[in-house]
Design an enzyme around this catalytic site. Structure first.
Site, PDB file in Angstrom:
ATOM      1  N   ARG A  42      29.639  38.438  40.886  1.00  0.00           N
ATOM      2  CA  ARG A  42      30.111  39.780  40.350  1.00  0.00           C
ATOM      3  C   ARG A  42      31.499  39.835  39.182  1.00  0.00           C
ATOM      4  O   ARG A  42      32.055  39.031  39.144  1.00  0.00           O
ATOM      5  CB  ARG A  42      30.566  40.469  41.620  1.00  0.00           C
ATOM      6  CG  ARG A  42      31.920  40.177  42.508  1.00  0.00           C
ATOM      7  CD  ARG A  42      33.195  40.838  42.210  1.00  0.00           C
ATOM      8  NE  ARG A  42      34.430  39.981  42.781  1.00  0.00           N
ATOM      9  CZ  ARG A  42      35.096  39.121  41.894  1.00  0.00           C
ATOM     10  NH1 ARG A  42      34.756  38.839  40.486  1.00  0.00           N
ATOM     11  NH2 ARG A  42      36.101  38.496  42.546  1.00  0.00           N
ATOM     12  N   GLU A  48      41.839  45.887  41.432  1.00  0.00           N
ATOM     13  CA  GLU A  48      42.062  44.613  41.846  1.00  0.00           C
ATOM     14  C   GLU A  48      43.157  44.371  42.990  1.00  0.00           C
ATOM     15  O   GLU A  48      44.109  45.136  42.963  1.00  0.00           O
ATOM     16  CB  GLU A  48      42.530  43.861  40.573  1.00  0.00           C
ATOM     17  CG  GLU A  48      42.092  42.433  40.135  1.00  0.00           C
ATOM     18  CD  GLU A  48      40.420  42.367  40.255  1.00  0.00           C
ATOM     19  OE1 GLU A  48      39.776  42.213  41.106  1.00  0.00           O
ATOM     20  OE2 GLU A  48      40.049  42.927  39.158  1.00  0.00           O
ATOM     21  N   HIS A  49      42.944  43.433  43.888  1.00  0.00           N
ATOM     22  CA  HIS A  49      43.472  43.117  45.042  1.00  0.00           C
ATOM     23  C   HIS A  49      44.219  44.160  45.670  1.00  0.00           C
ATOM     24  O   HIS A  49      45.104  44.343  46.259  1.00  0.00           O
ATOM     25  CB  HIS A  49      45.097  42.549  44.452  1.00  0.00           C
ATOM     26  CG  HIS A  49      45.006  41.020  44.143  1.00  0.00           C
ATOM     27  ND1 HIS A  49      44.756  39.849  44.724  1.00  0.00           N
ATOM     28  CD2 HIS A  49      44.604  40.874  42.647  1.00  0.00           C
ATOM     29  CE1 HIS A  49      44.877  38.935  44.012  1.00  0.00           C
ATOM     30  NE2 HIS A  49      44.659  39.025  42.654  1.00  0.00           N
ATOM     31  N   ASP A  51      41.260  45.607  47.803  1.00  0.00           N
ATOM     32  CA  ASP A  51      40.103  45.577  49.113  1.00  0.00           C
ATOM     33  C   ASP A  51      40.910  45.268  50.282  1.00  0.00           C
ATOM     34  O   ASP A  51      40.657  45.713  51.322  1.00  0.00           O
ATOM     35  CB  ASP A  51      38.947  44.688  48.838  1.00  0.00           C
ATOM     36  CG  ASP A  51      39.055  43.224  48.424  1.00  0.00           C
ATOM     37  OD1 ASP A  51      40.457  42.812  48.387  1.00  0.00           O
ATOM     38  OD2 ASP A  51      38.461  42.498  48.228  1.00  0.00           O
ATOM     39  N   SER A 145      33.487  35.044  41.200  1.00  0.00           N
ATOM     40  CA  SER A 145      33.247  34.891  42.779  1.00  0.00           C
ATOM     41  C   SER A 145      32.010  33.895  42.847  1.00  0.00           C
ATOM     42  O   SER A 145      31.183  34.239  43.727  1.00  0.00           O
ATOM     43  CB  SER A 145      32.712  36.518  43.007  1.00  0.00           C
ATOM     44  OG  SER A 145      32.492  36.546  44.366  1.00  0.00           O
ATOM     45  N   SER A 146      32.241  32.772  42.283  1.00  0.00           N
ATOM     46  CA  SER A 146      31.202  31.678  42.499  1.00  0.00           C
ATOM     47  C   SER A 146      30.967  31.479  43.960  1.00  0.00           C
ATOM     48  O   SER A 146      30.044  31.087  44.665  1.00  0.00           O
ATOM     49  CB  SER A 146      31.347  30.635  41.817  1.00  0.00           C
ATOM     50  OG  SER A 146      32.600  29.972  41.732  1.00  0.00           O
ATOM     51  N   ASP A 190      33.737  40.798  47.370  1.00  0.00           N
ATOM     52  CA  ASP A 190      32.723  39.889  46.686  1.00  0.00           C
ATOM     53  C   ASP A 190      31.339  39.772  47.412  1.00  0.00           C
ATOM     54  O   ASP A 190      30.318  39.737  46.868  1.00  0.00           O
ATOM     55  CB  ASP A 190      33.306  38.577  46.571  1.00  0.00           C
ATOM     56  CG  ASP A 190      34.801  38.656  45.847  1.00  0.00           C
ATOM     57  OD1 ASP A 190      35.110  39.563  45.145  1.00  0.00           O
ATOM     58  OD2 ASP A 190      35.455  37.540  46.083  1.00  0.00           O
TER      59      ASP A 190
HETATM   60  C1  GLA Z   1      39.181  37.577  45.237  1.00  0.00           C
HETATM   61  C2  GLA Z   1      38.995  38.088  47.012  1.00  0.00           C
HETATM   62  C3  GLA Z   1      38.333  39.812  46.884  1.00  0.00           C
HETATM   63  C4  GLA Z   1      39.486  40.494  46.062  1.00  0.00           C
HETATM   64  C5  GLA Z   1      39.713  39.832  44.791  1.00  0.00           C
HETATM   65  C6  GLA Z   1      41.055  40.542  43.912  1.00  0.00           C
HETATM   66  O1  GLA Z   1      37.980  37.749  44.665  1.00  0.00           O
HETATM   67  O2  GLA Z   1      37.820  37.307  47.400  1.00  0.00           O
HETATM   68  O3  GLA Z   1      38.331  40.143  48.262  1.00  0.00           O
HETATM   69  O4  GLA Z   1      40.471  40.682  46.891  1.00  0.00           O
HETATM   70  O5  GLA Z   1      40.030  38.493  44.518  1.00  0.00           O
HETATM   71  O6  GLA Z   1      40.660  41.794  43.788  1.00  0.00           O
END
Ligand code: GLA
Length: 458
Positions: A42, A48-49, A51, A145-146, A190
């Site tokens: 994704r 960002e940061h 969730d 997000s691999s 993710d």
């Molecule tokens: C990583 C985490 C997500 C999110 C992002 C930052 O990808 O797996 O849950 O916290 O960092 O937004």
């Protein structure tokens, strides 16, 4: 929302990627796979940061994904292999307890997180034996997000191999939870987008309860992903969990200052809900209650009325035990302001107004500045790349994913894409031989892709 991931009956030979994987599978295991599972990576457009603080985020799935070819058997063994020779074969007995070594985040442990998550959900004593060959096109440690896609793919594989059925939402929740076995306290974005994505649309992902709403991106602009070529493996360092801890501590300090029972609160969003305050009011509360100088453990323990031992066990994670200083003000400021930017981004998209592209670009730029200055999750190369993207004609550009390396996402008006790509290529990639070698998979236009799916020979 109770829909399971699609089971697509398809002619495997008509799909080059699946055919190649099938051939490699047959060469490796001497039998044919019975099904394939695919889970996408994704790109997070904004949010960002936040969730893991309980706030909504706005990602879209990308075309790059993890695919596994799978056969099911009675060998009593789970065999894992990867088409990338860098990732070694692994096997584990189905009667063994699945152990995940956090201090050694190898590829197969991510796969085992998904296996374990499904095993626990159904309280299965013994999983079925299976042989899996995994292939990935998501550049690792790049903020796309691999790792979560691998966990999601393995969750889906294990569900299907063991003849179980789960909704996309349930799978997303299970995979978000079980990925924490590797040690990072991610928030669920993710895994949610990997299962809930739909082709052609970005999604607003909300938590508790988990749900995804379509976000129509404005016509006339595209999103371009560019990798700064600095790798960040969040399970191999403590940066990520330090931020999670700082947010948790900030939550408790704000709750305490407003006379709430601080032990009840773990996420910044919970304090807002409890106070029935707006995000602007939460930002004012941060200004009033927290100071910009870093907090020491002693100061925090004193304010919260807890012992240093309680602090360590209740608030710190395994890899943050030695942390002495905590920037609570900056982290809370980022979270509440970023949560507000996500809301604005969504309403600008919904409004379809003529100046949408400009407004969204500004929100992305503000998000990057906040990540860089308040959350301190950027790095010099990523900042340089974002600057280059803006100078090359992007309307907005920001780091995406966890940060400290990895990718930037830029919004570029459609008619400028070619000149944008050329300018970024020249200014960031071609001047450095290492980057130049990685350029092809590091700079590309991305459209919202579909979610995780199973493929079965028709
Ligand atoms: C990583 C985490 C997500 C999110 C992002 C930052 O990808 O797996 O849950 O916290 O960092 O937004």
């Amino acid at each position: 929302m109770a829909t399971p991931p699609p089971r697509i009956k398809t002619a495997i030979r008509a799909n080059a990627r699946l055919t190649n994987l099938k051939t490699a599978f047959e060469a490796k295991y001497g039998e044919s796979p019975v099904f394939f599972a695919c889970a996408p990576g994704r790109v997070n457009l904004i949010g960002e940061h936040i969730d893991y603080c309980g706030y909504s985020v706005l990602p879209m799935a990308i075309e790059q994904s993890i695919v596994a070819a799978v056969s099911v058997n009675s060998s009593g063994t789970i065999r894992l292999a990867n088409t990338n020779p860098q990732f070694k074969d692994y096997k584990v007995s189905c009667s063994e307890d699945i152990a995940i070594d956090r201090d050694n985040p190898k590829w197969h442990y991510y796969f085992l997180c998904g296996v374990k998550g499904i095993q626990e959900t159904f309280e299965m004593d013994r999983l079925v034996g299976m042989s899996c060959l995994v292939e990935g096109t998501i550049p690792p440690s790049s903020g796309l997000s691999s790792s979560s896609a691998l966990v999601c793919c393995s969750g889906l594989v294990t569900m299907e191999a063991n003849k179980k059925s789960l909704s996309k939402v349930a799978l997303a929740e299970i995979c978000a939870k079980c990925e924490r076995y590797i040690g990072t306290e991610g928030g669920g974005m993710d895994q949610s987008i990997s299962f809930l994505a739909e082709e052609g649309t970005a999604k607003l992902i909300e938590f508790q309860p988990l749900r995804a709403t379509d976000v129509k991106l404005p016509d006339g602009a595209v999103f371009v992903i560019s990798n700064c070529c600095v790798e960040m493996n969040k399970a191999a360092s403590s940066h990520f969990n330090i931020r999670v801890v700082e947010c948790r501590v900030a939550t408790k300090m704000l709750a305490k200052a407003r006379g709430l029972e601080s032990s009840m609160f773990l996420k910044l969003a919970q304090v807002q809900t409890e106070l029935k305050a707006s995000l602007e009011e939460m930002l004012a509360l941060v200004d009033e209650v927290l100071h910009p100088e870093p907090y020491s453990r002693e100061e925090i323990c004193k304010v919260l009325g807890i012992t240093s031992e309680q602090f360590s066990t209740d608030l710190l994670s395994a890899n943050t035990q030695n942390l002495m200083h905590f920037k609570l003000y900056q982290r809370a400021k980022h979270v509440y302001s970023e949560a507000a930017r996500v809301q604005r981004f969504k309403s600008v998209c919904d409004s379809g107004a003529g100046d949408s592209i400009q407004l969204l670009g500004e929100l992305m730029n503000q998000s990057h500045a906040s990540c860089r200055d308040l959350y301190e999750c950027s790095c010099p190369e990523l900042d340089q790349l974002v600057d280059i993207c803006l100078k090359s004609g992007a309307v907005g550009s920001r780091l995406t994913g966890a940060g400290w390396g990895g990718c930037a996402v830029s919004m570029v008006s459609s008619e400028k894409v070619e000149s944008f790509l050329k300018a970024v290529r020249d200014a960031y990639y071609l001047c450095d031989p290492r980057r130049a070698a990685m350029e092809k998979q590091s700079l590309f236009v991305s459209k919202p892709g579909g979610g995780a799916a199973l493929f079965i020979e028709e």
